[in-house]
Every structure is written in structure tokens, then in C-alpha cells.
Design a protein around this motif. Sequence first.
Motif, mmCIF file in Angstrom:
data_model
loop_
_atom_site.group_PDB
_atom_site.id
_atom_site.type_symbol
_atom_site.label_atom_id
_atom_site.label_comp_id
_atom_site.label_asym_id
_atom_site.label_seq_id
_atom_site.Cartn_x
_atom_site.Cartn_y
_atom_site.Cartn_z
ATOM 1 N N SER A 98 -33.619 -33.424 8.377
ATOM 2 C CA SER A 98 -33.598 -33.813 6.908
ATOM 3 C C SER A 98 -34.880 -34.804 7.103
ATOM 4 N N GLU A 99 -34.889 -35.733 7.876
ATOM 5 C CA GLU A 99 -36.061 -36.502 8.070
ATOM 6 C C GLU A 99 -37.350 -36.126 8.375
ATOM 7 N N ASN A 100 -37.367 -34.737 9.185
ATOM 8 C CA ASN A 100 -38.688 -34.308 9.574
ATOM 9 C C ASN A 100 -39.063 -33.516 8.543
ATOM 10 N N SER A 101 -38.224 -32.903 7.625
ATOM 11 C CA SER A 101 -38.645 -32.177 6.443
ATOM 12 C C SER A 101 -39.348 -33.063 5.479
ATOM 13 N N THR A 102 -38.662 -34.192 5.299
ATOM 14 C CA THR A 102 -39.271 -35.232 4.460
ATOM 15 C C THR A 102 -40.663 -35.753 4.890
ATOM 16 N N ILE A 103 -40.699 -36.089 6.187
ATOM 17 C CA ILE A 103 -42.022 -36.452 6.481
ATOM 18 C C ILE A 103 -43.185 -35.436 6.308
ATOM 19 N N LEU A 104 -42.837 -34.194 6.737
ATOM 20 C CA LEU A 104 -43.848 -33.201 6.415
ATOM 21 C C LEU A 104 -43.849 -32.985 5.023
ATOM 22 N N GLU A 105 -43.052 -33.159 4.041
ATOM 23 C CA GLU A 105 -43.361 -33.147 2.647
ATOM 24 C C GLU A 105 -44.368 -33.998 2.159
ATOM 25 N N TYR A 106 -44.165 -35.421 2.812
ATOM 26 C CA TYR A 106 -45.138 -36.371 2.224
ATOM 27 C C TYR A 106 -46.518 -36.245 2.944
ATOM 28 N N LEU A 107 -46.493 -35.968 3.895
ATOM 29 C CA LEU A 107 -47.882 -35.477 4.625
ATOM 30 C C LEU A 107 -48.685 -34.338 4.053
ATOM 31 N N GLU A 108 -47.873 -33.364 3.493
ATOM 32 C CA GLU A 108 -48.599 -32.330 2.889
ATOM 33 C C GLU A 108 -48.849 -32.871 1.293
ATOM 34 N N ARG A 109 -47.910 -33.762 0.624
ATOM 35 C CA ARG A 109 -48.360 -34.151 -0.512
ATOM 36 C C ARG A 109 -49.433 -35.045 -0.522
ATOM 37 N N ASN A 110 -49.826 -35.838 0.470
ATOM 38 C CA ASN A 110 -50.853 -36.702 0.816
ATOM 39 C C ASN A 110 -52.120 -36.283 1.491
ATOM 40 N N LYS A 111 -52.147 -34.698 1.654
ATOM 41 C CA LYS A 111 -53.089 -33.903 2.233
ATOM 42 C C LYS A 111 -53.267 -34.312 3.658
ATOM 43 N N GLY A 112 -52.235 -34.916 4.372
ATOM 44 C CA GLY A 112 -52.500 -35.054 5.865
ATOM 45 C C GLY A 112 -52.781 -36.659 5.932
ATOM 46 N N ASN A 113 -52.863 -37.256 4.936
ATOM 47 C CA ASN A 113 -53.440 -38.739 5.181
ATOM 48 C C ASN A 113 -52.215 -39.558 5.624
ATOM 49 N N MET A 114 -52.332 -39.830 6.879
ATOM 50 C CA MET A 114 -51.310 -40.726 7.304
ATOM 51 C C MET A 114 -50.952 -42.054 6.915
ATOM 52 N N THR A 115 -51.984 -42.931 6.331
ATOM 53 C CA THR A 115 -51.937 -43.998 6.013
ATOM 54 C C THR A 115 -50.971 -44.070 4.481
ATOM 55 N N LEU A 116 -51.515 -42.909 3.633
ATOM 56 C CA LEU A 116 -50.880 -42.845 2.597
ATOM 57 C C LEU A 116 -49.528 -42.433 2.595
ATOM 58 N N ALA A 117 -49.109 -41.513 3.350
ATOM 59 C CA ALA A 117 -47.678 -40.966 3.773
ATOM 60 C C ALA A 117 -47.108 -42.137 4.149
ATOM 61 N N ALA A 118 -47.489 -42.798 5.203
ATOM 62 C CA ALA A 118 -46.461 -43.789 5.757
ATOM 63 C C ALA A 118 -46.471 -44.977 4.670
ATOM 64 N N LYS A 119 -47.204 -45.460 4.043
ATOM 65 C CA LYS A 119 -46.958 -46.189 2.770
ATOM 66 C C LYS A 119 -45.925 -45.765 1.768
ATOM 67 N N GLU A 120 -46.055 -44.504 1.158
ATOM 68 C CA GLU A 120 -44.988 -43.896 0.487
ATOM 69 C C GLU A 120 -43.626 -43.869 1.055
ATOM 70 N N LEU A 121 -43.645 -43.577 2.195
ATOM 71 C CA LEU A 121 -42.345 -43.483 2.926
ATOM 72 C C LEU A 121 -41.677 -44.697 3.420
ATOM 73 N N GLY A 122 -42.567 -45.991 3.621
ATOM 74 C CA GLY A 122 -42.057 -47.041 3.624
ATOM 75 C C GLY A 122 -42.090 -47.481 5.121
ATOM 76 N N ILE A 123 -42.713 -46.838 5.979
ATOM 77 C CA ILE A 123 -42.903 -47.138 7.391
ATOM 78 C C ILE A 123 -44.219 -47.511 7.795
ATOM 79 N N ALA A 124 -44.169 -48.122 9.128
ATOM 80 C CA ALA A 124 -45.534 -48.463 9.768
ATOM 81 C C ALA A 124 -46.097 -47.031 10.015
#
Length: 141
Positions: A98-124
Motif C-alpha cells: 500500500s505504501e509503495n502504491s501511494t508513493i508511486l501515485e504521488y510521483l506520477e501525480r507530480n510528474k516525477g518531481n521528488m521534491t513536490l511528491a515528498a512535500k505532499e507525502l509529508g516526508i523528507a
Amino acid sequence: MRDRIGDIPLLITNFVKQLSDRFGKKIDYIVPDVFRICSQYEWPGNIRELQNVIDRAANLADGNIMSPDLLPETLYRSTDYSPLNLGEHRLKIIKSASENSTILEYLERNKGNMTLAAKELGIARSTLYRKVRNITGNSVN
């Protein structure tokens, strides 16, 4: 098959893909312990026995995860695998998938932008890089 133990994970992956193509049963994740248990078993029935075991496990799967608790007990008896609590083990697997799926979903949503995805996920961002590396098995640039 005893002489080609290294082929067992490839065979399992291929059998799961064939099953998915034939019956529409989608298995997205095979727990590494499935490969380990199957690689330690003697397989007296050879490749057909392996295929039958994998087909059965895939059909028993509730969702899209093939976990060791779906394998026949005879495989456990002939290997060194013995989880203390299969239910707890299965819960950890589901949580991880579930965690892996969520991470990939946020990365896709942010077009691979790690900084934006990390910010939305609330992790470093470094944590996200580590988690993506664990998911894909590759380093991320």
C-alpha cells in the motif's frame, strides 16, 4: 530443476504473467520470500509442480499480492522458512504494498518531481529517494 535453482524466480514471474494474461488475475507484487521458499524446495514433480503451486497461490490471493502464506504447507516443511505469525506477516506485506502504491501515485501525480511528491507525502526528500530505490531496486537521479 535442482540444477537450475536460479531460474525459479524467473519461472514464477513468468507463470504469474501467463496466469494474468489467461484469466485476468492481476498479481502486482510477489513477496521475495515466495522466491526463496520455492528455490529451497526439491520439486520432485519438476516444473509442472511449480506451475501448479504458483497457479494455486495466485488463485487464492485476495488482492494483487502473492505471499508465502498462499503456498502449500509441504513447501514450508522442506525449507527453513517458518514465520511466527502468518497473519502478522501478511499484514506487513499489505502495508508495504500500500505504501509503495501511494508513493508511486504521488510521483506520477507530480510528474516525477521528488521534491513536490515528498512535500505532499509529508516526508523528507531523502526518505522518498530511499523508498523509491527500495521499490524499484534502482538508484534515482
